[in-house]
Scaffold this motif. Structure first.
Motif, short mmCIF file in Angstrom:
data_model
loop_
_atom_site.label_atom_id
_atom_site.label_comp_id
_atom_site.label_asym_id
_atom_site.label_seq_id
_atom_site.Cartn_x
_atom_site.Cartn_y
_atom_site.Cartn_z
N ARG A 270 0.83 -1.21 0.00
CA ARG A 270 0.00 0.00 0.00
C ARG A 270 0.86 1.26 0.00
NH1 ARG A 270 -3.17 -3.23 3.58
NH2 ARG A 270 -2.19 -2.22 5.39
N SER A 271 1.93 1.22 0.76
CA SER A 271 2.85 2.36 0.81
C SER A 271 3.50 2.60 -0.55
CB SER A 271 3.92 2.11 1.88
OG SER A 271 4.91 3.11 1.84
N ALA A 272 3.94 1.52 -1.17
CA ALA A 272 4.65 1.63 -2.45
C ALA A 272 3.73 2.03 -3.59
CB ALA A 272 5.36 0.32 -2.76
N MET A 273 2.61 1.36 -3.70
CA MET A 273 1.75 1.53 -4.88
C MET A 273 0.74 2.66 -4.72
SD MET A 273 3.31 -0.80 -6.43
CE MET A 273 2.49 -1.00 -8.01
N GLU A 274 0.22 2.85 -3.52
CA GLU A 274 -0.81 3.87 -3.31
C GLU A 274 -0.23 5.22 -2.90
OE1 GLU A 274 -4.35 0.76 -1.89
OE2 GLU A 274 -3.55 2.23 -0.47
N GLU A 275 0.91 5.19 -2.18
CA GLU A 275 1.48 6.44 -1.68
C GLU A 275 2.73 6.85 -2.45
OE1 GLU A 275 2.05 5.96 2.52
OE2 GLU A 275 0.09 4.99 2.77
N GLY A 276 3.16 6.03 -3.41
CA GLY A 276 4.28 6.42 -4.26
C GLY A 276 5.65 6.27 -3.64
N ARG A 277 5.78 5.48 -2.60
CA ARG A 277 7.10 5.23 -2.00
C ARG A 277 7.74 4.05 -2.72
NH1 ARG A 277 5.12 5.90 4.34
NH2 ARG A 277 4.49 8.10 4.15
N ASN A 278 8.26 4.33 -3.91
CA ASN A 278 8.69 3.25 -4.81
C ASN A 278 10.08 3.51 -5.40
OD1 ASN A 278 7.96 5.41 -6.43
ND2 ASN A 278 6.12 4.42 -7.23
N ASP A 279 11.03 3.84 -4.50
CA ASP A 279 12.41 4.04 -4.95
C ASP A 279 13.08 2.69 -5.21
OD1 ASP A 279 12.87 3.00 -2.42
OD2 ASP A 279 13.58 4.89 -1.56
N ASP A 280 14.37 2.71 -5.48
CA ASP A 280 15.09 1.47 -5.84
C ASP A 280 15.08 0.45 -4.70
OD1 ASP A 280 15.59 2.46 -8.34
OD2 ASP A 280 17.67 3.03 -7.94
N LEU A 281 15.18 0.93 -3.46
CA LEU A 281 15.14 0.00 -2.33
C LEU A 281 13.78 -0.67 -2.24
CD1 LEU A 281 17.05 1.94 0.48
CD2 LEU A 281 17.80 -0.11 -0.73
N ALA A 282 12.73 0.11 -2.48
CA ALA A 282 11.39 -0.46 -2.45
C ALA A 282 11.20 -1.46 -3.58
CB ALA A 282 10.35 0.65 -2.55
N LEU A 283 11.76 -1.15 -4.75
CA LEU A 283 11.68 -2.08 -5.88
C LEU A 283 12.36 -3.40 -5.53
CD1 LEU A 283 11.03 -2.86 -8.80
CD2 LEU A 283 13.13 -1.66 -9.50
N ALA A 284 13.52 -3.32 -4.91
CA ALA A 284 14.24 -4.54 -4.52
C ALA A 284 13.40 -5.38 -3.57
CB ALA A 284 15.58 -4.20 -3.89
N LYS A 285 12.73 -4.72 -2.64
CA LYS A 285 11.87 -5.46 -1.70
C LYS A 285 10.68 -6.05 -2.43
CE LYS A 285 9.40 -5.24 2.69
NZ LYS A 285 9.16 -4.50 3.95
N ALA A 286 10.11 -5.30 -3.37
CA ALA A 286 8.96 -5.80 -4.13
C ALA A 286 9.35 -7.06 -4.89
CB ALA A 286 8.47 -4.73 -5.09
N VAL A 287 10.51 -7.04 -5.53
CA VAL A 287 10.98 -8.21 -6.27
C VAL A 287 11.17 -9.39 -5.33
CG1 VAL A 287 12.91 -9.15 -7.60
CG2 VAL A 287 12.04 -6.86 -8.12
N ASP A 288 11.70 -9.12 -4.13
CA ASP A 288 11.90 -10.19 -3.15
C ASP A 288 10.57 -10.81 -2.72
OD1 ASP A 288 13.60 -11.64 -1.09
OD2 ASP A 288 12.21 -10.58 0.23
N LEU A 289 9.57 -9.98 -2.47
CA LEU A 289 8.27 -10.50 -2.06
C LEU A 289 7.60 -11.28 -3.18
CD1 LEU A 289 6.82 -7.46 -0.06
CD2 LEU A 289 7.80 -9.59 0.84
#
Length: 338
Positions: A270-289
């Motif tokens: 929700r933080s990444a997709m709805e609130e736009g907190r989608n930097d490279d670190l967030a992308l790495a976590k998204a890929v991991d999940l």
């Protein structure tokens, strides 16, 4: 079962060389017609249109129209050329509109038209191309073909609005997402394939088979695109890996990972997709999940299932080089991920 096995076993060697070779002469005529119909005394129109038209896309959709017509024995006239050009103009108009709605800065590694000429010009030129597409459809003189493509145009627009309403909402379900894909992507694939038997004077049964082929191919194509944004080796993807994530696009791998995730993981999405907190670190976590929950494989499995449906529909055609070309396109679609 045979179709499913064939698609499942597809290797990265699969190409669209057969359909490219088959349609080469007619696509030359399509390209000439596209350049002609993109012209205008208003200089900005051909500038923007040619910027996107020359961006290096495969023009798969108009090739499907040509191949479908040839597979059904169409030999005389230029209806297939005009309809193929119409299909490409519809696709190009959709891309111009998409980039404005999505606020995209790059397409196939080049600046989008909206970043060069502005949103208003991009939307209006997209509208102009749609108008030119309908002029070519009318020239063909087939009410059935006109109905198919005009219906597709309305469905695509409806899908755009649907996607806008659901944008950046993690409550989007798999069924809702697939409905958007069906409208935004699959509708034009389906129409592009169905007009082939129409101008060849074939039966409703043959039309429905080609419509089923195009729809299933379109959904499979989009699902593989979804996968390529988070993993695998992209072949001519036309975007940078992670673009969907950075733009907050909720695609099937994300939906499945969210549904399978813990409360903490859901909060991250929700933080990444709805609130736009989608930097490279967030992308790495998204890929991991996504990797942890196996949602790329799940999405690929769905893409292969739709690919098998497309393969089965085209396999019902009489043997010909055109049929083989249509079957090869299905294999290529799935083989883009490895």
């Amino acid at each position: 079962m045979v179709a499913a096995n064939r698609v499942e076993q597809t290797q990265a060697r699969a190409t669209i060389d057969t359909i490219v070779t088959l349609t080469q002469r007619d696509m030359g005529r399509v390209n000439d017609l596209i350049l002609s119909m993109a012209g205008s005394r208003v200089e900005l129109i051909p500038e923007i249109a040619n910027h996107l038209i020359s961006s290096g896309g495969k023009r798969l959709r108009p090739m499907l129209t040509i191949a479908s017509a040839l597979a059904h024995g169409y030999e005389e006239g230029d209806a297939h050329v005009k309809l193929a050009a119409s299909v490409e103009f519809m696709h190009t108009a959709t891309l111009l509109h998409d980039d404005v709605v999505d606020e995209s800065d790059l397409r196939r590694g080049r600046r989008t038209a909206r970043t060069i000429w502005g949103n208003q010009a991009s939307v209006l030129v997209g509208d102009y191309l749609l108008g030119q597409a309908f002029k070519m459809m009318v020239d063909v003189g087939s009410m059935a073909a006109l109905a198919i493509l005009s219906d597709a145009s309305a469905v695509i627009a409806e899908g755009e609005v649907w996607q806008l309403a659901a944008a950046k909402r993690m409550t989007t379900s798999e069924a809702d997402y697939l409905s958007v894909v069906d409208a935004k992507t699959a509708a034009l694939f389906a129409a592009a394939a169905e007009v082939g038997p129409v101008i060849a004077g074939k039966s409703m049964r043959e039309r429905e088979a080609m419509r089923r082929y195009g729809r299933s191919l379109g959904i499979s194509f989009q699902l593989i695109d979804d996968v390529l944004d988070y993993g695998g080796v992209a072949t001519d993807l036309g975007k940078n890996t992670g673009d969907d994530f950075r733009e907050g696009k909720i695609t099937l791998p994300v939906i499945l990972a969210y549904e399978a995730g813990s409360d903490e993981e859901k909060a991250f999405w929700r933080s990444a997709m709805e609130e736009g907190r989608n930097d490279d670190l967030a992308l790495a976590k998204a890929v991991d999940l996504i990797d942890r929950h196996g949602t790329l494989k799940a999405t690929i499995d769905r893409a292969r299932a739709y690919g098998a449906e497309a393969y089965e529909a085209a396999a019902s055609l009489p043997p010909s080089l055109a049929r083989e070309a249509l079957l090869d396109v299905v294999e290529f679609c799935v083989a883009r991920i490895r």
